[in-house]
Design a protein around this motif. Sequence first.
Motif, PDB file in Angstrom:
ATOM      1  N   THR A  21       0.831  -1.207   0.000  1.00  0.00           N
ATOM      2  CA  THR A  21       0.000   0.000   0.000  1.00  0.00           C
ATOM      3  C   THR A  21       0.863   1.254   0.000  1.00  0.00           C
ATOM      4  N   GLU A  25       0.605   2.879  -3.687  1.00  0.00           N
ATOM      5  CA  GLU A  25      -0.406   3.908  -3.451  1.00  0.00           C
ATOM      6  C   GLU A  25      -1.689   3.682  -4.257  1.00  0.00           C
ATOM      7  N   ILE A  31      -3.075  10.640   2.085  1.00  0.00           N
ATOM      8  CA  ILE A  31      -3.417  10.447   3.503  1.00  0.00           C
ATOM      9  C   ILE A  31      -4.035   9.066   3.720  1.00  0.00           C
ATOM     10  N   VAL A  32      -4.922   8.668   2.826  1.00  0.00           N
ATOM     11  CA  VAL A  32      -5.558   7.346   2.945  1.00  0.00           C
ATOM     12  C   VAL A  32      -4.521   6.248   2.746  1.00  0.00           C
ATOM     13  N   ASN A  33      -3.617   6.428   1.785  1.00  0.00           N
ATOM     14  CA  ASN A  33      -2.566   5.435   1.563  1.00  0.00           C
ATOM     15  C   ASN A  33      -1.684   5.263   2.796  1.00  0.00           C
ATOM     16  N   HIS A  34      -1.285   6.363   3.401  1.00  0.00           N
ATOM     17  CA  HIS A  34      -0.444   6.288   4.589  1.00  0.00           C
ATOM     18  C   HIS A  34      -1.207   5.697   5.775  1.00  0.00           C
ATOM     19  N   PHE A  35      -2.476   6.036   5.898  1.00  0.00           N
ATOM     20  CA  PHE A  35      -3.267   5.505   7.009  1.00  0.00           C
ATOM     21  C   PHE A  35      -3.441   3.994   6.879  1.00  0.00           C
ATOM     22  N   VAL A  36      -3.845   3.533   5.707  1.00  0.00           N
ATOM     23  CA  VAL A  36      -4.073   2.101   5.510  1.00  0.00           C
ATOM     24  C   VAL A  36      -2.757   1.327   5.605  1.00  0.00           C
ATOM     25  N   GLY A  38      -0.024   2.222   7.217  1.00  0.00           N
ATOM     26  CA  GLY A  38       0.398   2.250   8.620  1.00  0.00           C
ATOM     27  C   GLY A  38      -0.427   1.349   9.502  1.00  0.00           C
ATOM     28  N   LEU A  39      -1.727   1.260   9.204  1.00  0.00           N
ATOM     29  CA  LEU A  39      -2.595   0.373   9.973  1.00  0.00           C
ATOM     30  C   LEU A  39      -2.167  -1.085   9.826  1.00  0.00           C
TER      31      LEU A  39
END
Length: 65
Positions: A21, A25, A31-36, A38-39
Motif C-alpha cells: 500500500t 499507493e 493520507i488514505v494510503n499512509h493511514f491504511v 500504517g494500519l
Amino acid sequence: MVQQSTPYALTGLGLVVGLMTLLFEPFSTPIVNHFVGGLFLAIATASVAYMIVAFSGPDERRPDF
C-alpha cells in the motif's frame, strides 16, 4: 484462545499489504494510503509483540520463529 498460526498469518499479511500500500499507493489520496499502510504495519507489529509475549516463558528458550 488464539490459534497458533493466527499471529504468523497476521504478521505476513500486515507486512505484505502494508508495504504494498505504501509502495504502490492504490488509493486516491496520500493520507488514505499512509493511514491504511500504517494500519497494516501496526497489525504486523502487534502480532510480533503478541508472539513474543505469548510464546515465551521465564525459564524457556523461546520464541523460536
